[in-house]
Motif scaffolding. Structure first.
Motif, PDB file in Angstrom:
ATOM      1  N   TRP A 147      21.643 114.405 -35.939  1.00  0.00           N
ATOM      2  CA  TRP A 147      21.400 113.341 -36.906  1.00  0.00           C
ATOM      3  C   TRP A 147      19.916 113.037 -37.080  1.00  0.00           C
ATOM      4  CZ3 TRP A 147      24.983 112.722 -40.143  1.00  0.00           C
ATOM      5  CH2 TRP A 147      26.323 112.771 -39.783  1.00  0.00           C
ATOM      6  N   GLU A 148      19.160 113.080 -36.013  1.00  0.00           N
ATOM      7  CA  GLU A 148      17.731 112.799 -36.117  1.00  0.00           C
ATOM      8  C   GLU A 148      17.046 113.795 -37.046  1.00  0.00           C
ATOM      9  OE1 GLU A 148      13.779 112.158 -33.275  1.00  0.00           O
ATOM     10  OE2 GLU A 148      15.735 112.626 -32.379  1.00  0.00           O
ATOM     11  N   GLU A 149      17.424 115.058 -36.929  1.00  0.00           N
ATOM     12  CA  GLU A 149      16.843 116.088 -37.793  1.00  0.00           C
ATOM     13  C   GLU A 149      17.279 115.894 -39.244  1.00  0.00           C
ATOM     14  OE1 GLU A 149      16.661 120.975 -38.216  1.00  0.00           O
ATOM     15  OE2 GLU A 149      17.716 120.032 -36.527  1.00  0.00           O
ATOM     16  N   ARG A 150      18.537 115.546 -39.450  1.00  0.00           N
ATOM     17  CA  ARG A 150      19.030 115.306 -40.803  1.00  0.00           C
ATOM     18  C   ARG A 150      18.289 114.131 -41.443  1.00  0.00           C
ATOM     19  NH1 ARG A 150      24.981 117.012 -41.590  1.00  0.00           N
ATOM     20  NH2 ARG A 150      25.322 118.529 -39.937  1.00  0.00           N
ATOM     21  N   ARG A 151      18.101 113.057 -40.677  1.00  0.00           N
ATOM     22  CA  ARG A 151      17.369 111.898 -41.210  1.00  0.00           C
ATOM     23  C   ARG A 151      15.941 112.272 -41.569  1.00  0.00           C
ATOM     24  NH1 ARG A 151      20.029 109.228 -36.824  1.00  0.00           N
ATOM     25  NH2 ARG A 151      18.079 109.211 -35.620  1.00  0.00           N
ATOM     26  N   SER A 152      15.321 113.094 -40.732  1.00  0.00           N
ATOM     27  CA  SER A 152      13.945 113.512 -40.987  1.00  0.00           C
ATOM     28  C   SER A 152      13.848 114.342 -42.262  1.00  0.00           C
ATOM     29  CB  SER A 152      13.418 114.309 -39.786  1.00  0.00           C
ATOM     30  OG  SER A 152      12.100 114.760 -40.026  1.00  0.00           O
ATOM     31  N   MET A 153      14.794 115.233 -42.481  1.00  0.00           N
ATOM     32  CA  MET A 153      14.792 116.055 -43.691  1.00  0.00           C
ATOM     33  C   MET A 153      14.999 115.198 -44.930  1.00  0.00           C
ATOM     34  SD  MET A 153      17.011 119.292 -42.258  1.00  0.00           S
ATOM     35  CE  MET A 153      16.902 120.239 -43.761  1.00  0.00           C
ATOM     36  N   ALA A 154      15.933 114.255 -44.834  1.00  0.00           N
ATOM     37  CA  ALA A 154      16.171 113.358 -45.965  1.00  0.00           C
ATOM     38  C   ALA A 154      14.933 112.526 -46.258  1.00  0.00           C
ATOM     39  CB  ALA A 154      17.370 112.461 -45.677  1.00  0.00           C
ATOM     40  N   GLU A 155      14.277 112.040 -45.211  1.00  0.00           N
ATOM     41  CA  GLU A 155      13.082 111.211 -45.394  1.00  0.00           C
ATOM     42  C   GLU A 155      11.962 111.987 -46.073  1.00  0.00           C
ATOM     43  OE1 GLU A 155      10.618 107.888 -45.329  1.00  0.00           O
ATOM     44  OE2 GLU A 155      12.786 108.079 -45.055  1.00  0.00           O
ATOM     45  N   ARG A 156      11.806 113.241 -45.737  1.00  0.00           N
ATOM     46  CA  ARG A 156      10.764 114.048 -46.380  1.00  0.00           C
ATOM     47  C   ARG A 156      11.031 114.187 -47.878  1.00  0.00           C
ATOM     48  NH1 ARG A 156      11.043 117.028 -41.465  1.00  0.00           N
ATOM     49  NH2 ARG A 156      12.388 118.617 -42.395  1.00  0.00           N
ATOM     50  N   LEU A 157      12.280 114.366 -48.239  1.00  0.00           N
ATOM     51  CA  LEU A 157      12.631 114.444 -49.654  1.00  0.00           C
ATOM     52  C   LEU A 157      12.382 113.114 -50.356  1.00  0.00           C
ATOM     53  CD1 LEU A 157      15.947 116.533 -49.781  1.00  0.00           C
ATOM     54  CD2 LEU A 157      13.771 117.104 -50.860  1.00  0.00           C
ATOM     55  N   LEU A 158      12.749 112.024 -49.707  1.00  0.00           N
ATOM     56  CA  LEU A 158      12.558 110.701 -50.305  1.00  0.00           C
ATOM     57  C   LEU A 158      11.079 110.428 -50.553  1.00  0.00           C
ATOM     58  CD1 LEU A 158      15.111 108.635 -48.189  1.00  0.00           C
ATOM     59  CD2 LEU A 158      15.378 109.363 -50.552  1.00  0.00           C
ATOM     60  N   ILE A 159      10.245 110.768 -49.595  1.00  0.00           N
ATOM     61  CA  ILE A 159       8.804 110.552 -49.745  1.00  0.00           C
ATOM     62  C   ILE A 159       8.257 111.396 -50.892  1.00  0.00           C
ATOM     63  CG2 ILE A 159       6.567 110.916 -48.639  1.00  0.00           C
ATOM     64  CD1 ILE A 159       7.923 110.138 -45.980  1.00  0.00           C
ATOM     65  N   ALA A 160       8.735 112.630 -50.996  1.00  0.00           N
ATOM     66  CA  ALA A 160       8.238 113.531 -52.036  1.00  0.00           C
ATOM     67  C   ALA A 160       8.612 113.063 -53.434  1.00  0.00           C
ATOM     68  CB  ALA A 160       8.782 114.940 -51.796  1.00  0.00           C
ATOM     69  N   MET A 161       9.727 112.319 -53.548  1.00  0.00           N
ATOM     70  CA  MET A 161      10.219 111.944 -54.877  1.00  0.00           C
ATOM     71  C   MET A 161       9.959 110.490 -55.251  1.00  0.00           C
ATOM     72  SD  MET A 161      13.821 113.955 -55.374  1.00  0.00           S
ATOM     73  CE  MET A 161      14.487 113.869 -53.725  1.00  0.00           C
ATOM     74  N   LYS A 162       9.572 109.670 -54.288  1.00  0.00           N
ATOM     75  CA  LYS A 162       9.511 108.222 -54.516  1.00  0.00           C
ATOM     76  C   LYS A 162       8.616 107.853 -55.680  1.00  0.00           C
ATOM     77  CE  LYS A 162       9.717 105.396 -51.075  1.00  0.00           C
ATOM     78  NZ  LYS A 162       9.431 104.601 -49.846  1.00  0.00           N
ATOM     79  N   TYR A 163       7.472 108.517 -55.828  1.00  0.00           N
ATOM     80  CA  TYR A 163       6.510 108.120 -56.846  1.00  0.00           C
ATOM     81  C   TYR A 163       6.575 108.963 -58.118  1.00  0.00           C
ATOM     82  CZ  TYR A 163       4.653 104.870 -53.479  1.00  0.00           C
ATOM     83  OH  TYR A 163       4.537 103.820 -52.587  1.00  0.00           O
ATOM     84  N   LEU A 164       7.626 109.773 -58.240  1.00  0.00           N
ATOM     85  CA  LEU A 164       7.845 110.499 -59.487  1.00  0.00           C
ATOM     86  C   LEU A 164       8.302 109.537 -60.576  1.00  0.00           C
ATOM     87  CD1 LEU A 164       9.814 113.658 -58.246  1.00  0.00           C
ATOM     88  CD2 LEU A 164       7.418 113.559 -58.953  1.00  0.00           C
ATOM     89  N   PRO A 165       8.051 109.860 -61.852  1.00  0.00           N
ATOM     90  CA  PRO A 165       8.649 109.070 -62.934  1.00  0.00           C
ATOM     91  C   PRO A 165      10.167 109.056 -62.790  1.00  0.00           C
ATOM     92  CG  PRO A 165       6.966 110.552 -63.792  1.00  0.00           C
ATOM     93  CD  PRO A 165       7.170 110.927 -62.340  1.00  0.00           C
ATOM     94  N   VAL A 166      10.805 107.986 -63.229  1.00  0.00           N
ATOM     95  CA  VAL A 166      12.245 107.818 -63.038  1.00  0.00           C
ATOM     96  C   VAL A 166      13.017 109.020 -63.562  1.00  0.00           C
ATOM     97  CG1 VAL A 166      14.257 106.455 -63.716  1.00  0.00           C
ATOM     98  CG2 VAL A 166      12.153 105.299 -63.029  1.00  0.00           C
TER      99      VAL A 166
END
Length: 313
Positions: A147-166
């Motif tokens: 689970w820790e690895e899965r959360r880390s992978m998800a977090e990396r994706l979230l960070i990469a997309m957070k500031y993209l246009p909607v």
């Protein structure tokens, strides 16, 4: 424990007069979710609210800000707020709030009240099935570990997309689902009728934009639309004036700037909250009210962090 807790409460009364703590929550879960270990379960939220009721002074945001402006804020004043508009705010959190007589404010992002989940929850869902050992992410296949690895992978994706246009952000999430061939999960968010029910139960409803964008990166016209349209939608749903606003993501200078604050003020709100840690005083702008969450999972540490935030923030 009671002796220490009472001493902490007294410390807050003596050293933190005139300071308002506002707590941020998002969800209250029926059971622990390994992809969201930071979200309290109903049991945890229950003892947290019991602690607030016994040692603090929970107020509505409306009353707290009025008293703050008048210099009449009671000692150990606290407000409870929720962001986004999850259905469990109504089904799980509200009965506990009612049990202890604690008021709350729920900020709703209105685009997600019609069946579609927020983009971040959609990303997290990709990693949430423990039976799935690999995941096709666009042009690569990744191994899914603990689970820790899965959360880390998800977090990396979230960070990469957070500031993209909607639009770009949603297109990329859609592409992830297509490449992974995964079905969307059931809606997690309140419908307009549920938002109305929560309002009728006495919870203050606030606006949190329409699509939950990072406002600062948008042109003025889009910022004003996100702010004003969410307010108008919510007022049509609940039949009441919506006075309170929460900036998405909410970090001052990064997610909002002075123009954003001005657009919110000009849209007819009375207050707005950020996610900068600390407390607010009579000198704090009502459109930059600070919030934080003590994530501790023991009652003593929870209360200790509450008092530390009040005294030293």
């Amino acid at each position: 424990m009671n002796v220490f807790a009472s001493a902490l409460s007294l410390t807050g009364q003596v050293l933190a007069r005139g300071k308002l703590s506002i707590l941020i929550y998002h969800q209250v879960l029926a059971a622990h979710d390994p992809m969201r270990p930071w979200e309290p379960t109903a049991d945890v939220f229950d003892w947290q609210m019991a602690l607030l009721k016994r040692y603090f002074k929970p107020l509505t945001l409306t009353e707290a800000t009025q008293r703050l402006n008048e210099g009449k804020l009671p000692a150990n004043a606290v407000c409870v707020t929720f962001d986004d508009g999850y259905a469990n705010n109504l089904t799980i959190a509200q009965p506990i709030l009612e049990k202890y007589g604690i008021p709350a404010t729920v900020y709703v992002a209105t685009a997600f009240s019609h069946g579609e989940n927020m983009w971040n929850d959609r990303v997290i869902h990709l990693f949430s099935d423990p039976r799935r050992k690999t995941l096709q992410l666009e042009d690569q296949v990744v191994e899914l570990g603990e689970w820790e690895e899965r959360r880390s992978m998800a977090e990396r994706l979230l960070i990469a997309m957070k500031y993209l246009p909607v639009k770009d952000r949603l297109e990329r999430v859609g592409a992830l689902y297509k490449s992974a061939n995964i079905e969307e999960q059931a809606s997690l968010m309140m419908t307009p009728d549920q938002v109305r029910t929560l309002s009728e139960a006495g919870v203050e409803i606030g606006a949190h934009t329409v699509n939950h964008p990072i406002l600062r990166v948008l042109p003025e016209s889009e910022q004003r639309h996100e702010i004003q349209h969410s307010k108008a939608e919510l007022e049509s749903w609940i039949g009441k004036q919506v006075q309170h606003f929460a900036y998405p993501n909410g970090v001052t200078g990064k997610d909002l700037d002075t123009d954003t604050v001005r657009y919110v003020q000009e849209s007819g709100f009375s207050t707005a909250v950020v996610t900068d840690k600390g407390t607010s005083s009579g000198q704090t702008s009502p459109f930059l009210l600070k919030r934080f969450t003590p994530w501790d999972r023991s009652a003593f540490r929870f209360q200790l962090r509450m008092i530390h935030n009040k005294v030293f923030a």
